[in-house]
Design a protein around this motif. Sequence first.
Motif, mmCIF file in Angstrom:
data_model
loop_
_atom_site.group_PDB
_atom_site.id
_atom_site.type_symbol
_atom_site.label_atom_id
_atom_site.label_comp_id
_atom_site.label_asym_id
_atom_site.label_seq_id
_atom_site.Cartn_x
_atom_site.Cartn_y
_atom_site.Cartn_z
ATOM 1 N N GLY A 171 0.801 -1.214 0.000
ATOM 2 C CA GLY A 171 0.000 0.000 0.000
ATOM 3 C C GLY A 171 0.833 1.264 0.000
ATOM 4 O O GLY A 171 0.335 2.341 0.318
ATOM 5 N N ILE A 172 2.104 1.162 -0.346
ATOM 6 C CA ILE A 172 3.006 2.321 -0.408
ATOM 7 C C ILE A 172 3.277 2.629 -1.879
ATOM 8 O O ILE A 172 3.612 1.736 -2.654
ATOM 9 C CB ILE A 172 4.329 2.027 0.327
ATOM 10 N N GLY A 173 3.137 3.884 -2.266
ATOM 11 C CA GLY A 173 3.280 4.258 -3.663
ATOM 12 C C GLY A 173 4.656 3.971 -4.229
ATOM 13 O O GLY A 173 5.677 4.003 -3.517
ATOM 14 N N VAL A 174 4.709 3.715 -5.531
ATOM 15 C CA VAL A 174 5.970 3.424 -6.213
ATOM 16 C C VAL A 174 6.938 4.597 -6.068
ATOM 17 O O VAL A 174 8.130 4.403 -5.802
ATOM 18 C CB VAL A 174 5.712 3.105 -7.703
ATOM 19 N N ASP A 175 6.436 5.829 -6.251
ATOM 20 C CA ASP A 175 7.314 7.000 -6.138
ATOM 21 C C ASP A 175 7.915 7.097 -4.736
ATOM 22 O O ASP A 175 9.099 7.438 -4.580
ATOM 23 C CB ASP A 175 6.541 8.280 -6.459
ATOM 24 N N THR A 176 7.100 6.801 -3.714
ATOM 25 C CA THR A 176 7.606 6.835 -2.339
ATOM 26 C C THR A 176 8.684 5.783 -2.132
ATOM 27 O O THR A 176 9.722 6.055 -1.497
ATOM 28 C CB THR A 176 6.456 6.604 -1.344
ATOM 29 N N LEU A 177 8.490 4.581 -2.649
ATOM 30 C CA LEU A 177 9.487 3.516 -2.516
ATOM 31 C C LEU A 177 10.808 3.923 -3.153
ATOM 32 O O LEU A 177 11.885 3.662 -2.599
ATOM 33 C CB LEU A 177 8.968 2.228 -3.161
ATOM 34 N N ARG A 178 10.739 4.564 -4.304
ATOM 35 C CA ARG A 178 11.971 4.993 -4.982
ATOM 36 C C ARG A 178 12.669 6.109 -4.220
ATOM 37 O O ARG A 178 13.901 6.142 -4.130
ATOM 38 C CB ARG A 178 11.634 5.436 -6.407
ATOM 39 N N ILE A 179 11.882 7.029 -3.652
ATOM 40 C CA ILE A 179 12.478 8.102 -2.846
ATOM 41 C C ILE A 179 13.181 7.510 -1.631
ATOM 42 O O ILE A 179 14.302 7.906 -1.276
ATOM 43 C CB ILE A 179 11.395 9.114 -2.419
ATOM 44 N N TRP A 180 12.524 6.558 -0.947
ATOM 45 C CA TRP A 180 13.135 5.935 0.228
ATOM 46 C C TRP A 180 14.424 5.189 -0.154
ATOM 47 O O TRP A 180 15.393 5.204 0.608
ATOM 48 C CB TRP A 180 12.140 4.966 0.867
ATOM 49 N N GLU A 181 14.424 4.550 -1.297
ATOM 50 C CA GLU A 181 15.629 3.829 -1.716
ATOM 51 C C GLU A 181 16.797 4.796 -1.911
ATOM 52 O O GLU A 181 17.921 4.531 -1.466
ATOM 53 C CB GLU A 181 15.361 3.080 -3.031
ATOM 54 N N ARG A 182 16.517 5.941 -2.552
ATOM 55 C CA ARG A 182 17.581 6.923 -2.780
ATOM 56 C C ARG A 182 18.021 7.589 -1.482
ATOM 57 O O ARG A 182 19.206 7.794 -1.245
ATOM 58 C CB ARG A 182 17.108 8.009 -3.765
ATOM 59 N N ARG A 183 17.051 7.916 -0.627
ATOM 60 C CA ARG A 183 17.353 8.725 0.549
ATOM 61 C C ARG A 183 17.839 7.894 1.736
ATOM 62 O O ARG A 183 18.725 8.311 2.481
ATOM 63 C CB ARG A 183 16.102 9.517 0.939
ATOM 64 N N TYR A 184 17.233 6.703 1.916
ATOM 65 C CA TYR A 184 17.532 5.917 3.109
ATOM 66 C C TYR A 184 18.160 4.553 2.815
ATOM 67 O O TYR A 184 18.488 3.812 3.741
ATOM 68 C CB TYR A 184 16.246 5.695 3.922
ATOM 69 N N GLY A 185 18.277 4.206 1.536
ATOM 70 C CA GLY A 185 18.859 2.912 1.190
ATOM 71 C C GLY A 185 17.945 1.739 1.463
ATOM 72 O O GLY A 185 18.401 0.605 1.601
ATOM 73 N N PHE A 186 16.640 2.004 1.548
ATOM 74 C CA PHE A 186 15.663 0.930 1.785
ATOM 75 C C PHE A 186 14.327 1.322 1.175
ATOM 76 O O PHE A 186 13.918 2.482 1.274
ATOM 77 C CB PHE A 186 15.478 0.696 3.290
ATOM 78 N N PRO A 187 13.651 0.380 0.514
ATOM 79 C CA PRO A 187 14.063 -1.012 0.293
ATOM 80 C C PRO A 187 15.112 -1.098 -0.825
ATOM 81 O O PRO A 187 14.967 -0.426 -1.847
ATOM 82 C CB PRO A 187 12.756 -1.687 -0.144
ATOM 83 N N MET A 188 16.134 -1.895 -0.618
ATOM 84 C CA MET A 188 17.185 -2.056 -1.613
ATOM 85 C C MET A 188 16.939 -3.342 -2.382
ATOM 86 O O MET A 188 17.028 -4.430 -1.814
ATOM 87 C CB MET A 188 18.562 -2.094 -0.942
ATOM 88 N N PRO A 189 16.585 -3.250 -3.665
ATOM 89 C CA PRO A 189 16.236 -4.459 -4.415
ATOM 90 C C PRO A 189 17.455 -5.238 -4.871
ATOM 91 O O PRO A 189 18.553 -4.681 -4.989
ATOM 92 C CB PRO A 189 15.485 -3.889 -5.618
ATOM 93 N N GLY A 190 17.208 -6.520 -5.115
ATOM 94 C CA GLY A 190 18.172 -7.283 -5.876
ATOM 95 C C GLY A 190 17.883 -7.054 -7.349
ATOM 96 O O GLY A 190 17.086 -6.189 -7.717
#
Length: 287
Positions: free
Chosen positions: A11-30
């Motif tokens: 239930g978390i938006g795709v844009d939010t997931l990408r922002i978190w990956e850039r800013r906090y390093g999570f979620p970090m995909p394989g």
Amino acid sequence: MTIQQLSQETGIGVDTLRIWERRYGFPMPGRDRRGHRDYSAKQVEELRLVRNLQRLGQRPKKIFSLSEIERYELLERLLTDELPQSPQLEKLLRELAPAEIEREMRSQLRRLGLDNFVHQIIEPLLLHLDHGWSDGSLSIAREHLVSDCLTDLLQEQLKIPPGDKSPKILFLTLSGERHKLGLLLAANLFRQQGLGTILLQEELPLSEVPQLASELRVAAVALSFSAHYSTRQAKQDLASLRRELPQEIKLIAGGQAVRRGIRIPNLIICGELQEIPELCRKHFSVK
């Protein structure tokens, strides 16, 4: 799973997931064999934990500074602090059959009236639902069973017609916001104040809202943004809507994502359901 599937699961938006990956390093995909992002089932559970902490008012910067164990400990403390003790609600959640759940809810609604039913039964019930889901003691199937029963009952209340001259409010969620129970609660409480309510069941693209509001001749448009909707995106969407909507149509926003840091001229923020009666007295003339 893909990032779109991860978004649907949490239930978390795709844009939010990408922002978190850039800013906090999570979620970090394989990466799969084609080099596309690939997320694990464990990351789904970790993001659901993050989602629940957000709902309880925690900011991403703090959440991602904690270890996974520290996040679980924080969630347990927060849930324990705000969770009202109610054997009656626990029994409803965990033991009653579907027909008994509906019967119990209808009985409480008749006994208490809608306002008290929302504040004394539904709000604590939702806390118990979240707690049971978070600690794993409540199955997803059971959660859906109770939520669906509650949704049916609240939608039924909206079918009671208001006065012909009552101002009407259009309640909706924008594309990407899948959580609608809070909006349904708000619609019922506005309806209880004598206002007409038009509730859209499906998400709507932002670009279509101004025309629909004008066609329906509503006095206001009300939107809900859950904790899973980016606050930044919510602010952008609301600013855009305020520019496009006719000035005589009021714009109301509520939900976790807009409780902090949203300052837009001619935007009404409804921080808590308890604020609705005063908000109606201040902004609407009910005949």
